[in-house]
Design an enzyme around this catalytic site. Structure first.
Site, PDB file in Angstrom:
ATOM      1  N   ASN A  31       0.614  -1.061   0.167  1.00  0.00           N
ATOM      2  CA  ASN A  31       0.087  -0.193  -0.088  1.00  0.00           C
ATOM      3  C   ASN A  31       1.193   1.028  -0.399  1.00  0.00           C
ATOM      4  OD1 ASN A  31      -2.170   1.808   1.781  1.00  0.00           O
ATOM      5  ND2 ASN A  31      -2.717   0.882   0.102  1.00  0.00           N
ATOM      6  N   LEU A  32       1.972   0.778  -1.100  1.00  0.00           N
ATOM      7  CA  LEU A  32       2.856   1.896  -1.071  1.00  0.00           C
ATOM      8  C   LEU A  32       2.474   3.627  -1.424  1.00  0.00           C
ATOM      9  CD1 LEU A  32       5.026  -0.373  -3.325  1.00  0.00           C
ATOM     10  CD2 LEU A  32       4.617   0.264  -0.687  1.00  0.00           C
ATOM     11  N   HIS A  36       6.686   5.618   1.484  1.00  0.00           N
ATOM     12  CA  HIS A  36       8.223   3.968   0.946  1.00  0.00           C
ATOM     13  C   HIS A  36       9.050   4.948  -0.334  1.00  0.00           C
ATOM     14  CE1 HIS A  36       4.362   2.388   2.568  1.00  0.00           C
ATOM     15  NE2 HIS A  36       4.558   1.699   3.743  1.00  0.00           N
ATOM     16  N   GLN A  60       3.213  -9.677  13.415  1.00  0.00           N
ATOM     17  CA  GLN A  60       3.595  -8.409  14.260  1.00  0.00           C
ATOM     18  C   GLN A  60       2.359  -7.437  14.344  1.00  0.00           C
ATOM     19  OE1 GLN A  60       5.791  -6.799  11.074  1.00  0.00           O
ATOM     20  NE2 GLN A  60       4.782  -4.316  11.333  1.00  0.00           N
ATOM     21  N   LYS A 148       9.478   7.821  10.179  1.00  0.00           N
ATOM     22  CA  LYS A 148       7.975   7.636  11.042  1.00  0.00           C
ATOM     23  C   LYS A 148       8.077   6.457  12.011  1.00  0.00           C
ATOM     24  CE  LYS A 148       3.587   6.756  10.430  1.00  0.00           C
ATOM     25  NZ  LYS A 148       3.181   5.710  10.410  1.00  0.00           N
ATOM     26  N   ASP A 149       9.083   5.709  11.934  1.00  0.00           N
ATOM     27  CA  ASP A 149       8.885   4.139  12.344  1.00  0.00           C
ATOM     28  C   ASP A 149       9.704   4.489  13.245  1.00  0.00           C
ATOM     29  OD1 ASP A 149       5.927   2.855  12.025  1.00  0.00           O
ATOM     30  OD2 ASP A 149       6.563   3.443   9.920  1.00  0.00           O
ATOM     31  N   SER A 185       0.162   4.329   5.774  1.00  0.00           N
ATOM     32  CA  SER A 185      -0.776   3.178   4.736  1.00  0.00           C
ATOM     33  C   SER A 185      -2.293   3.635   5.698  1.00  0.00           C
ATOM     34  CB  SER A 185      -0.308   1.453   4.866  1.00  0.00           C
ATOM     35  OG  SER A 185       0.654   1.834   4.259  1.00  0.00           O
TER      36      SER A 185
HETATM   37  P1  AMP Z   1       4.901  -0.236   6.355  1.00  0.00           P
HETATM   38  O1  AMP Z   1       4.829  -0.828   5.146  1.00  0.00           O
HETATM   39  O2  AMP Z   1       4.678   0.502   6.769  1.00  0.00           O
HETATM   40  O3  AMP Z   1       5.957  -1.314   7.733  1.00  0.00           O
HETATM   41  O4  AMP Z   1       6.880   0.848   5.990  1.00  0.00           O
HETATM   42  C1  AMP Z   1       7.746   0.499   5.721  1.00  0.00           C
HETATM   43  C2  AMP Z   1       8.975   1.405   5.941  1.00  0.00           C
HETATM   44  O5  AMP Z   1       8.104   2.311   5.690  1.00  0.00           O
HETATM   45  C3  AMP Z   1       8.905   1.258   7.339  1.00  0.00           C
HETATM   46  O6  AMP Z   1      11.090   1.315   6.790  1.00  0.00           O
HETATM   47  C4  AMP Z   1       8.991   2.958   7.894  1.00  0.00           C
HETATM   48  O7  AMP Z   1       9.592   3.545   8.448  1.00  0.00           O
HETATM   49  C5  AMP Z   1       8.557   2.528   6.275  1.00  0.00           C
HETATM   50  N1  AMP Z   1       7.984   4.700   6.450  1.00  0.00           N
HETATM   51  C6  AMP Z   1       6.094   4.363   6.447  1.00  0.00           C
HETATM   52  N2  AMP Z   1       5.524   5.864   6.335  1.00  0.00           N
HETATM   53  C7  AMP Z   1       6.913   6.762   6.018  1.00  0.00           C
HETATM   54  C8  AMP Z   1       6.767   7.818   6.026  1.00  0.00           C
HETATM   55  N3  AMP Z   1       5.664   8.788   5.610  1.00  0.00           N
HETATM   56  N4  AMP Z   1       7.568   8.574   5.408  1.00  0.00           N
HETATM   57  C9  AMP Z   1       9.328   7.759   5.866  1.00  0.00           C
HETATM   58  N5  AMP Z   1       8.868   6.538   6.076  1.00  0.00           N
HETATM   59  C10 AMP Z   1       7.924   6.253   6.166  1.00  0.00           C
END
Ligand code: AMP
Length: 257
Positions: A31-32, A36, A60, A148-149, A185
């Site tokens: 859900n990019l 991402h 998780q 963000k995380d 997402s």
């Molecule tokens: P996720 O798909 O939510 O597991 O995120 C995958 C990667 O994208 C993780 O390293 C997140 O920290 C990063 N990420 C998610 N949202 C953002 C954002 N708004 N800005 C920068 N990195 C992000």
């Protein structure tokens, strides 16, 4: 872009690469969005090839509802990755990643029980275990994670040091919508009215007031607060808007108030 569904296929590609190639890896749950894509862009800038994984990791999610409703948009994601000129997209199946039925786990015993870990028991064990598996399979030179995380990034960085994993862990800045709301997402699950509240959350959280005041202002805006906390020069927030959990954080010191 080559789509890889099978671990053996990647191993063969990996073995055929030149010694001078550098592999950048961006693990995602799909859900990019632009957050991402900023990670894939940094990886492309710094490496000769970039691999993105798309995998909604069941271990998780402490809340089964959250796992069921997590947005899955494979075709749209593949289009975005092609446009972003990513070289490889790894789409594994849960059964092949968890041949052990999750008998083996990586856990951290200090920071993983705080903040997100306190609200989501077992969450970081799921994250560390899947990231360890993916790092072992992909064997990238560098892996990219979003600020963000931040708590997740810090735990992963610590894990790679603790287990002598030969991958650099790079932190990339949080990408935000013009309103200041961090791309996530989970934003896609918000109704128009909830989205307004989410934007208010971002505004109030970044106003530089005390944590107590932020919490008061959020509650007054009808937003359910899970935590607003300062820890080691960083401010962290988690709120729940109509059943959708949103998190945010930023570097903070009293001088920046
Ligand atoms: P996720 O798909 O939510 O597991 O995120 C995958 C990667 O994208 C993780 O390293 C997140 O920290 C990063 N990420 C998610 N949202 C953002 C954002 N708004 N800005 C920068 N990195 C992000």
């Amino acid at each position: 872009m080559q789509i890889i569904e099978n671990i053996q296929t990647w191993k063969e590609i990996r073995n055929a690469l030149n010694k001078t190639d550098r592999i950048g890896f961006v693990p995602t749950m799909g859900n990019l969005h632009p957050g991402h894509l900023s990670l894939t862009q940094t990886s492309r800038d710094e490496n000769t090839c970039t691999l993105v994984s798309l995998f909604v990791n069941p271990t998780q999610f402490n809340n089964p509802e959250d796992f069921t409703h997590y947005p899955r948009t494979l075709e749209q994601d593949l289009d975005l990755l092609r446009t972003a000129q990513v070289d490889y997209c790894f789409i594994p199946q849960a059964e092949t990643l968890y041949l052990d039925n999750y008998r083996y786990q990586i856990s951290e015993n200090l920071h993983s029980n705080d903040l997100e870990g306190a609200c989501r028991p077992g969450h970081f064990t799921g994250v560390l275990t899947i990231v360890m598996k993916l790092l072992q399979i992909i064997r990238p030179h560098t892996a990219y994670f979003g600020e963000k995380d931040y708590q997740q990034y810090a735990l992963i960085e610590g894990m790679t040091k603790a287990f002598f994993i030969d991958t650099n862990i790079t932190l990339c800045p949080t990408i935000r919508e013009p309103s200041g709301l961090a791309y996530s997402s989970r934003n896609n699950r918000l109704s128009p009215q909830q989205r307004q509240q989410a934007e208010q959350f971002a505004t109030i959280f970044h106003q530089g007031n005390s944590c107590t005041q932020i919490e008061k202002d959020l509650s007054q805006a009808g937003i359910l607060v899970e935590y607003i906390r300062e820890k080691e020069n960083r401010r962290y927030a988690a709120v729940n808007i109509g059943g959708v959990r949103l998190i945010d954080n930023y570097q903070f010191s009293l001088r920046s108030a």
